[in-house]
Design a protein around this motif. Structure first.
Motif, short mmCIF file in Angstrom:
data_model
loop_
_atom_site.label_atom_id
_atom_site.label_comp_id
_atom_site.label_asym_id
_atom_site.label_seq_id
_atom_site.Cartn_x
_atom_site.Cartn_y
_atom_site.Cartn_z
N PRO A 111 11.53 8.02 -5.48
CA PRO A 111 10.40 7.21 -4.83
C PRO A 111 9.64 6.71 -6.03
CG PRO A 111 10.33 9.54 -3.95
CD PRO A 111 11.44 9.46 -5.25
N HIS A 112 9.23 5.38 -5.40
CA HIS A 112 8.50 4.43 -6.25
C HIS A 112 7.17 4.78 -6.68
CE1 HIS A 112 7.49 0.42 -7.78
NE2 HIS A 112 6.71 0.24 -6.74
N SER A 113 6.60 4.52 -7.77
CA SER A 113 5.28 4.63 -7.94
C SER A 113 4.73 3.31 -8.41
CB SER A 113 5.15 5.52 -9.58
OG SER A 113 5.63 6.66 -9.28
N GLY A 142 15.94 -8.05 -2.96
CA GLY A 142 16.19 -6.71 -2.47
C GLY A 142 17.18 -6.72 -1.04
N HIS A 143 17.18 -7.95 -0.47
CA HIS A 143 17.99 -7.92 0.70
C HIS A 143 19.27 -8.04 0.43
CE1 HIS A 143 14.48 -8.76 3.26
NE2 HIS A 143 14.24 -9.52 2.51
N SER A 144 19.81 -8.25 -0.82
CA SER A 144 21.18 -8.28 -1.08
C SER A 144 21.69 -6.75 -1.85
CB SER A 144 21.47 -9.20 -2.30
OG SER A 144 20.92 -8.89 -3.57
N ILE A 145 20.76 -5.86 -1.62
CA ILE A 145 21.08 -4.43 -2.28
C ILE A 145 21.69 -3.87 -0.81
CG2 ILE A 145 20.21 -2.16 -2.75
CD1 ILE A 145 18.02 -3.73 -4.52
N GLU A 146 22.95 -3.24 -1.09
CA GLU A 146 23.62 -2.68 -0.06
C GLU A 146 22.91 -1.66 0.92
OE1 GLU A 146 26.23 -4.14 0.55
OE2 GLU A 146 27.19 -4.83 -1.48
N ALA A 147 22.94 -1.90 2.27
CA ALA A 147 22.11 -1.01 3.24
C ALA A 147 22.83 0.40 3.11
CB ALA A 147 22.17 -1.61 4.64
N GLY A 148 22.13 1.43 3.43
CA GLY A 148 22.60 2.85 3.64
C GLY A 148 22.63 3.58 2.57
N GLN A 149 22.18 3.14 1.40
CA GLN A 149 21.99 4.04 0.11
C GLN A 149 20.76 4.69 0.12
OE1 GLN A 149 23.88 1.86 -3.44
NE2 GLN A 149 23.03 0.26 -2.41
N ASP A 150 21.04 5.96 -0.10
CA ASP A 150 19.66 7.00 0.03
C ASP A 150 18.59 6.40 -0.87
OD1 ASP A 150 18.62 9.26 0.91
OD2 ASP A 150 18.82 10.20 -0.85
N GLY A 151 17.47 6.48 -0.12
CA GLY A 151 16.19 6.20 -0.73
C GLY A 151 15.78 4.73 -0.83
N PHE A 152 16.87 3.75 -0.39
CA PHE A 152 16.29 2.31 -0.54
C PHE A 152 16.35 1.89 0.98
CE2 PHE A 152 16.96 -2.23 -0.94
CZ PHE A 152 15.99 -2.51 -2.03
N ASP A 153 15.25 1.65 1.38
CA ASP A 153 14.70 1.12 2.60
C ASP A 153 13.48 0.33 2.71
OD1 ASP A 153 13.78 0.80 5.52
OD2 ASP A 153 14.93 2.69 6.16
N ILE A 154 13.81 -0.91 2.88
CA ILE A 154 12.83 -2.07 2.71
C ILE A 154 11.53 -1.78 3.50
CG2 ILE A 154 12.16 -4.63 2.81
CD1 ILE A 154 15.01 -5.28 1.89
N GLY A 155 12.03 -1.41 4.94
CA GLY A 155 10.95 -1.33 5.96
C GLY A 155 10.20 0.02 5.44
N THR A 156 10.56 1.22 4.74
CA THR A 156 9.75 2.25 4.32
C THR A 156 8.98 1.67 3.35
OG1 THR A 156 11.26 3.75 5.12
CG2 THR A 156 10.04 4.39 3.24
N VAL A 179 5.04 -2.84 -1.56
CA VAL A 179 5.26 -4.19 -1.77
C VAL A 179 4.00 -4.95 -2.30
CG1 VAL A 179 6.08 -6.36 -0.86
CG2 VAL A 179 7.19 -4.23 -0.05
N LEU A 180 4.05 -5.62 -3.36
CA LEU A 180 2.97 -6.35 -4.17
C LEU A 180 3.35 -7.84 -3.73
CD1 LEU A 180 0.54 -5.82 -6.05
CD2 LEU A 180 2.47 -6.61 -8.07
N TYR A 181 2.01 -8.34 -3.27
CA TYR A 181 2.02 -9.74 -3.08
C TYR A 181 1.54 -10.71 -3.78
CZ TYR A 181 3.27 -7.56 1.49
OH TYR A 181 3.94 -6.86 2.60
N TYR A 182 2.19 -11.75 -4.30
CA TYR A 182 1.91 -12.68 -5.13
C TYR A 182 1.18 -14.14 -4.33
CZ TYR A 182 4.61 -10.19 -8.52
OH TYR A 182 5.18 -9.24 -9.30
N ASP A 183 0.32 -14.74 -5.10
CA ASP A 183 -0.08 -15.80 -4.47
C ASP A 183 0.15 -17.01 -5.60
OD1 ASP A 183 -1.48 -18.00 -3.14
OD2 ASP A 183 -3.45 -17.64 -4.02
N TYR A 184 0.94 -17.53 -5.10
CA TYR A 184 1.61 -18.79 -6.08
C TYR A 184 1.52 -20.04 -5.10
CZ TYR A 184 2.67 -15.84 -9.82
OH TYR A 184 2.88 -14.91 -11.00
#
Length: 209
Positions: free
Chosen positions: A33-35, A162-176, A183-188
């Motif tokens: 899991p991400h920190s 991140g949308h090009s990372i293969e779906a179904g790999q354990d632990g990687f779920d963009i919705g989660t 998700v960090l949001y930048y203002d450019y």
């Protein structure tokens, strides 16, 4: 009765990614899991951070990129195909000295954005824990580690879509990732003068979740 909570230890491991037609193939190493890094921290910066980010600039917004940034790109990203991406992939540059927004010339998928120097090296994918990677050396392309110092001003930048990372790999779920406020949001877009500080939670104006 108290509910027992299971703690999952963050683990660095490889994830495969590709364009839609499969010409572009890569491996990215992520710790999940991400920190999340502090909002005030440069990402990446003097301290190496992993980050998932959305940018509201006109390019990133239009192509719908979820930026996946790694602590040290030469160690954390391996391109399996093609082995000369700046020659074999299409590229779009907003400025002559800007980022290479690379894309597959066949299917149009944008797997990663790059600035800097790369090199071809031999690696043992099996020893690196890459699923399906047979023991023995494989030629790959990676950002060149000598002189790699992250940042546009230093001429070194890698962001994987991140949308090009293969779906179904354990632990990687963009919705989660969105649900957990990872998700960090930048203002450019800078509609109000200078860029507003990066933040978690909600996108900046005209940004997307």
């Amino acid at each position: 009765m108290a509910t027992e909570t299971t703690t999952i230890t963050p683990t660095r491991r490889p994830f495969r990614g590709s364009c839609h037609c499969g010409f572009t193939k890569y491996v990215i190493f992520l710790t999940l899991p991400h920190s999340p890094a502090p909002e005030s921290a440069p990402v990446p910066g003097p301290e190496p951070f992993q980050a998932f980010a959305r940018c509201n600039c006109t390019i990133c917004h239009k192509i719908g990129t979820l930026h996946v940034r790694v602590p040290f790109a030469p160690d954390d990203f391996l391109l399996l195909s093609p082995l000369d991406p700046l020659a074999e992939l299409g590229t779009y540059k907003r400025k002559p000295d800007g980022f290479n927004f690379l894309f597959c010339k066949n299917c149009g998928t944008r797997c990663f954005t790059f600035m800097g120097e790369g090199e071809n090296v031999e690696v043992d994918l099996g020893k690196l824990g890459v699923e399906g990677g047979e023991r023995g050396t494989t030629k790959v392309w990676r950002p060149k580690p000598e002189g790699w110092k992250e940042g546009r001003a230093n001429g070194c930048y890698l962001s994987v879509n991140g949308h090009s990372i293969e779906a179904g790999q354990d632990g990687f779920d963009i919705g989660t990732f969105v649900d957990k406020d990872w998700v960090l949001y930048y203002d450019y877009r800078e509609l109000h003068g200078e860029a507003r500080p990066q933040k978690y939670g909600t996108p900046h104006e005209f940004g997307a979740y």
